[in-house]
Design a protein around this motif. Structure first.
Motif, mmCIF file in Angstrom:
data_model
loop_
_atom_site.group_PDB
_atom_site.id
_atom_site.type_symbol
_atom_site.label_atom_id
_atom_site.label_comp_id
_atom_site.label_asym_id
_atom_site.label_seq_id
_atom_site.Cartn_x
_atom_site.Cartn_y
_atom_site.Cartn_z
ATOM 1 N N ARG A 138 -30.869 -45.001 -28.318
ATOM 2 C CA ARG A 138 -32.427 -44.892 -28.189
ATOM 3 C C ARG A 138 -32.845 -44.351 -29.558
ATOM 4 N NH1 ARG A 138 -35.654 -43.505 -24.821
ATOM 5 N NH2 ARG A 138 -36.631 -41.728 -25.758
ATOM 6 N N PHE A 139 -32.505 -44.799 -30.810
ATOM 7 C CA PHE A 139 -32.629 -44.064 -31.998
ATOM 8 C C PHE A 139 -34.054 -44.458 -32.462
ATOM 9 C CE2 PHE A 139 -31.595 -43.981 -36.997
ATOM 10 C CZ PHE A 139 -31.733 -42.551 -37.004
ATOM 11 N N GLY A 145 -41.359 -42.961 -28.643
ATOM 12 C CA GLY A 145 -41.503 -42.227 -27.010
ATOM 13 C C GLY A 145 -41.219 -43.331 -26.060
ATOM 14 N N ASP A 146 -40.840 -44.636 -26.421
ATOM 15 C CA ASP A 146 -40.560 -45.494 -25.405
ATOM 16 C C ASP A 146 -39.482 -45.122 -24.646
ATOM 17 O OD1 ASP A 146 -42.511 -47.223 -26.472
ATOM 18 O OD2 ASP A 146 -41.216 -48.551 -27.496
ATOM 19 N N PRO A 147 -39.409 -45.508 -23.234
ATOM 20 C CA PRO A 147 -38.300 -45.167 -22.214
ATOM 21 C C PRO A 147 -37.123 -46.284 -22.344
ATOM 22 C CG PRO A 147 -40.198 -46.482 -21.107
ATOM 23 C CD PRO A 147 -40.627 -46.279 -22.652
ATOM 24 N N GLY A 148 -35.974 -45.745 -22.218
ATOM 25 C CA GLY A 148 -34.623 -46.626 -22.128
ATOM 26 C C GLY A 148 -34.393 -46.838 -23.580
#
Ligand code: ITT
Length: 279
Positions: A138-139, A145-148
């Motif tokens: 999740r670089f 700040g997006d989830p996943g």
């Protein structure tokens, strides 16, 4: 002789071909299958604790036949494990232990001589002081700040942006893979409820690590592999993992290094490590 639940078992024959199972032996010893010649073949079960299908494919290709593979996708209620440990070892161990305890609580016949195999891996770039490291998946999302997990194309674009102007001799990097192997413990009965007390140490979780040194290219190349493969040029080669064949990647890779240790460990004679010693 009991016929097993077909949903649960993905059997890879020694040829590496999915073998149709006629009967399963669910005795006290081990699960296995009857070959065409009537011989009973005992197989260690491996629950591959990843939702990344590319990893699943590579793990199966590297380890080959001779194991009874179980996949998370075959269990609708498998828990999501939060990867918040901050290190590859911590995250891999957490995934393996939580899923081994969960699998144990299912109390069915598929648990005998089964290990949970969890892979936590990522890319470490020298010019970025080891980033993205444990944040590899999740670089790009670290900025938004997006989830996943982020899409691989976004992770690669961010990496190239940060590496702009860095000359080839300073583009050193490595893939690191940590595999945690946790035996699924047998439950013991307490009152009328089955209880699993085992913690990480009691489970005897084993850690195996593999590294693959290389460098980061100037643009994505090739469509093979996954993640950062189109940018990663392994040492001794001029092409990226995205351009090289699966066979080459699965021989050189960080995952191959870690799994060589797993294979060697599982080939050793061992007492039944899935027995709850507290009983
Ligand atoms: P699980 O946690 O379900 O196993 P994941 O993809 O989130 O899946 P990780 O947390 O271990 O797994 O993150 C690994 C990331 O590192 C992965 O998403 C890729 O971006 C990168 N990575 C790991 N191994 C790689 C490989 O062989 N080739 C390219 N990129 C790799």
């Amino acid at each position: 002789m009991t016929v097993g639940a077909a949903r649960e078992f993905n059997w890879l024959g020694e040829s590496g071909v999915l073998t149709r199972v006629n009967s399963l032996t669910c005795g006290q010893e081990r699960l296995g299958f009857e070959r065409g010649d009537g011989m009973f073949v005992s197989m260690t079960g491996l629950l591959i604790a990843t939702r990344n299908l590319h990893k699943v494919e590579e793990i199966r290709a590297i380890l080959g036949g001779g194991f009874r593979y179980l996949m998370l996708k075959d269990f609708e209620d498998a828990p999501e494990v939060e990867e918040d440990a901050g290190t590859f070892v911590g995250n891999a161990t957490k995934k393996a232990v939580e899923l081994a305890k969960w699998r144990s609580r299912l109390q069915d016949k598929g648990c005998e001589d089964t290990f949970v195999l969890a892979d936590d891996s990522g890319l470490e770039v020298d010019a970025l002081n080891g980033a993205p490291g444990v944040h590899s998946a999740r670089f790009a999302a670290l900025d938004t700040g997006d989830p996943g997990n982020s899409a691989s194309a976004e992770n690669n674009a961010k990496l190239l942006r940060l590496m702009k102007g860095v000359p080839m001799e300073q583009r050193g990097a490595r893939f690191r893979c940590v595999v945690a192997l946790a035996p699924v413990p047998k439950l013991r009965e307490e009152g009328s409820s089955p209880v699993c007390y085992a913690d990480e140490a009691e489970l005897g979780t084993r850690i195996f690590e593999g590294l693959c040194e290389g460098r980061i290219g100037f643009e994505p190349k090739g469509r093979g592999g996954f993640g950062y493969d189109p940018l990663f040029i392994p040492e001794g080669y001029e092409r990226t993992f995205g351009e090289l064949s699966e066979e080459v990647k699965n021989r050189l890779s960080h995952r191959a290094g870690a799994l060589a240790g797993v294979r060697e460990f599982l080939a050793r004679p061992r007492r039944d490590s899935t027995t709850d010693e507290h009983g």
